[in-house]
Design a protein around this motif. Structure first.
Motif, PDB file in Angstrom:
ATOM      1  N   ARG A 228       7.708   3.348   5.377  1.00  0.00           N
ATOM      2  CA  ARG A 228       7.066   1.930   5.344  1.00  0.00           C
ATOM      3  C   ARG A 228       6.689   1.971   3.917  1.00  0.00           C
ATOM      4  O   ARG A 228       5.384   1.156   3.516  1.00  0.00           O
ATOM      5  CB  ARG A 228       5.873   1.829   6.330  1.00  0.00           C
ATOM      6  CG  ARG A 228       6.189   1.782   7.788  1.00  0.00           C
ATOM      7  CD  ARG A 228       7.089   0.422   8.033  1.00  0.00           C
ATOM      8  NE  ARG A 228       6.162  -0.560   7.788  1.00  0.00           N
ATOM      9  CZ  ARG A 228       5.452  -1.328   8.664  1.00  0.00           C
ATOM     10  NH1 ARG A 228       5.366  -0.751   9.892  1.00  0.00           N
ATOM     11  NH2 ARG A 228       4.979  -2.498   8.307  1.00  0.00           N
ATOM     12  N   ASP A 229       6.970   2.356   2.974  1.00  0.00           N
ATOM     13  CA  ASP A 229       6.831   2.067   1.650  1.00  0.00           C
ATOM     14  C   ASP A 229       7.804   1.338   0.767  1.00  0.00           C
ATOM     15  O   ASP A 229       8.764   1.421   1.250  1.00  0.00           O
ATOM     16  CB  ASP A 229       6.580   3.533   0.867  1.00  0.00           C
ATOM     17  CG  ASP A 229       5.567   4.339   1.320  1.00  0.00           C
ATOM     18  OD1 ASP A 229       4.458   3.714   1.475  1.00  0.00           O
ATOM     19  OD2 ASP A 229       5.574   5.444   1.310  1.00  0.00           O
ATOM     20  N   GLY A 230       7.505   0.869  -0.226  1.00  0.00           N
ATOM     21  CA  GLY A 230       8.276   0.051  -1.158  1.00  0.00           C
ATOM     22  C   GLY A 230       8.873  -1.135  -0.584  1.00  0.00           C
ATOM     23  O   GLY A 230       8.289  -1.832   0.204  1.00  0.00           O
ATOM     24  N   GLY A 233       9.255  -1.180   3.320  1.00  0.00           N
ATOM     25  CA  GLY A 233       8.021  -1.418   3.872  1.00  0.00           C
ATOM     26  C   GLY A 233       7.630  -2.745   4.062  1.00  0.00           C
ATOM     27  O   GLY A 233       7.221  -3.453   4.903  1.00  0.00           O
ATOM     28  N   LEU A 234       7.858  -3.499   2.884  1.00  0.00           N
ATOM     29  CA  LEU A 234       7.557  -4.889   2.683  1.00  0.00           C
ATOM     30  C   LEU A 234       8.398  -5.899   3.852  1.00  0.00           C
ATOM     31  O   LEU A 234       7.871  -6.790   4.400  1.00  0.00           O
ATOM     32  CB  LEU A 234       7.755  -5.475   1.244  1.00  0.00           C
ATOM     33  CG  LEU A 234       6.783  -5.081   0.416  1.00  0.00           C
ATOM     34  CD1 LEU A 234       7.118  -5.583  -0.928  1.00  0.00           C
ATOM     35  CD2 LEU A 234       5.291  -5.413   0.671  1.00  0.00           C
ATOM     36  N   ARG A 288      -1.187  -3.639   5.685  1.00  0.00           N
ATOM     37  CA  ARG A 288      -0.247  -2.686   5.407  1.00  0.00           C
ATOM     38  C   ARG A 288       0.669  -3.333   4.106  1.00  0.00           C
ATOM     39  O   ARG A 288       0.847  -2.654   3.308  1.00  0.00           O
ATOM     40  CB  ARG A 288       0.577  -2.076   6.521  1.00  0.00           C
ATOM     41  CG  ARG A 288       1.672  -1.131   6.142  1.00  0.00           C
ATOM     42  CD  ARG A 288       2.680  -0.990   7.165  1.00  0.00           C
ATOM     43  NE  ARG A 288       2.176  -0.713   8.505  1.00  0.00           N
ATOM     44  CZ  ARG A 288       1.919   0.677   8.926  1.00  0.00           C
ATOM     45  NH1 ARG A 288       2.274   1.608   8.265  1.00  0.00           N
ATOM     46  NH2 ARG A 288       1.224   0.893  10.135  1.00  0.00           N
ATOM     47  N   ILE A 289       0.891  -4.565   4.223  1.00  0.00           N
ATOM     48  CA  ILE A 289       1.729  -5.255   3.259  1.00  0.00           C
ATOM     49  C   ILE A 289       0.798  -5.302   1.846  1.00  0.00           C
ATOM     50  O   ILE A 289       1.335  -4.995   0.838  1.00  0.00           O
ATOM     51  CB  ILE A 289       2.045  -6.654   3.688  1.00  0.00           C
ATOM     52  CG1 ILE A 289       3.144  -6.821   4.810  1.00  0.00           C
ATOM     53  CG2 ILE A 289       2.574  -7.660   2.541  1.00  0.00           C
ATOM     54  CD1 ILE A 289       3.614  -8.113   5.486  1.00  0.00           C
ATOM     55  N   ILE A 292       0.841  -1.923  -0.046  1.00  0.00           N
ATOM     56  CA  ILE A 292       2.179  -1.668  -0.619  1.00  0.00           C
ATOM     57  C   ILE A 292       2.161  -2.601  -1.696  1.00  0.00           C
ATOM     58  O   ILE A 292       2.284  -1.928  -2.773  1.00  0.00           O
ATOM     59  CB  ILE A 292       3.289  -2.029   0.182  1.00  0.00           C
ATOM     60  CG1 ILE A 292       3.422  -1.499   1.515  1.00  0.00           C
ATOM     61  CG2 ILE A 292       4.686  -2.066  -0.571  1.00  0.00           C
ATOM     62  CD1 ILE A 292       4.340  -1.585   2.704  1.00  0.00           C
ATOM     63  N   SER A 296       1.817  -0.771  -5.788  1.00  0.00           N
ATOM     64  CA  SER A 296       2.830  -0.673  -6.666  1.00  0.00           C
ATOM     65  C   SER A 296       2.343  -1.258  -8.052  1.00  0.00           C
ATOM     66  O   SER A 296       2.980  -1.494  -9.088  1.00  0.00           O
ATOM     67  CB  SER A 296       3.798  -1.761  -6.212  1.00  0.00           C
ATOM     68  OG  SER A 296       3.362  -2.890  -5.870  1.00  0.00           O
TER      69      SER A 296
END
Length: 297
Positions: A228-230, A233-234, A288-289, A292, A296
């Protein structure tokens, strides 16, 4: 005084004396003026009063008949979401409140308490959710217990994320309310509605989402990395927000149809539970969004 026979009370021929004049040859019967009796006078007055009272009394409401109204559903929804927000706010403020008192050590203690609240909220919320799902009759106590546990869970993760990403909790709340408000407005104007085909797609997507979540948890426990990264994930988060929005439409339709059908009032708590589950899910996905995006930077 002779008693009148109820069955024949209107037949003048069965009365004697002054109540009836027998006709003479060549003349028609001339009934004497009817005498008012205690029975007829009391009955007429009582019946008139009862009819007037019935016409003047207000119509029976859902509260009088024990049926759920839209107001009952809104009250239960407001109470459930209000408990989640109040408990969550108190828990989320613990790291900052303790930091003011004990400095860095207090902040670390607050983060530890927030972590404990998150764990208790996850486990307790899962148990309370299963109880509400499989319980045959809606239970306000079970719904309130679920709201308390979810408040612990959301408050714990919000307080922790707020400590590392200042302002992210408020952004998540605003984003969640913006999505839910938009869905509600579009539902009210008739733009958003469910359909059998969309519901089937939603159910398939939910199964796929749950399987992906279990795989991601297993991968996180084994390797310490998350899917759920990067960018992935989005994308997953965006799809989850869309699914949560459709779930809200289903919840709104359930409230509307239940209030129109006049289900028992206690089912307002089951509807409140459904909306609370969806709102918690939506908030977690928005948070969560944002994590991320903030990570970043």
């Amino acid at each position: 005084m002779a008693r009148q026979n109820i069955v024949f009370g209107r037949d003048q021929a069965v009365h004697s004396g002054a109540n009836y004049n027998a006709p003479r040859f060549g003349q028609s019967a001339q009934p004497a003026p009817a005498q008012s009796t205690q029975w007829s006078t009391g009955f007429d007055q009582q019946g008139h009063d009862q009819l007037e009272s019935m016409y003047n009394s207000p119509s029976a409401t859902g509260h009088d008949t024990g049926r759920m109204t839209l107001k009952d559903a809104l009250n239960a929804i407001t109470a459930t979401l209000g408990i989640i927000m109040v408990v969550g706010f108190v828990v989320a403020m613990m790291p900052f409140a303790l930091a003011l008192v004990g400095g860095q050590a207090g902040a670390q203690a607050g983060l530890a308490l927030a972590g404990g609240a998150t764990l208790i909220g996850v486990l307790g919320g899962l148990v309370a959710a299963l109880v509400n799902i499989f319980k045959k009759q809606p239970s306000p106590i079970a719904v309130i217990a679920y709201a308390v546990f979810e408040g612990l869970f959301l408050g714990g993760i919000s307080g922790t994320m707020e400590y590392f990403y200042p302002g992210i909790a408020l952004q998540a709340v605003v984003g969640t309310l913006a999505v839910a408000g938009t869905v509600l407005v579009l539902f009210r104007v008739g733009v958003l509605r469910t359909s059998p085909r969309l519901t089937k797609i939603f159910m398939v997507a939910m199964i796929a989402y749950m399987i992906f979540g279990l795989v991601n948890i297993g991968l996180l426990l084994v390797t310490g990395t998350s899917l759920r990264d990067g960018m992935l994930g989005l994308i997953i988060g965006g799809l989850a927000v869309v699914m949560a929005s459709y779930s809200l439409v289903m919840d709104f339709e359930a409230v509307q149809h239940s209030s129109e059908a006049g289900v028992p009032r206690k089912y307002a708590w089951r509807l409140a539970f459904g909306i609370a589950v969806t709102m918690v899910w939506l908030y977690v996905e928005v948070l969560r969004i944002l994590m991320i995006l903030r990570g970043s930077d």
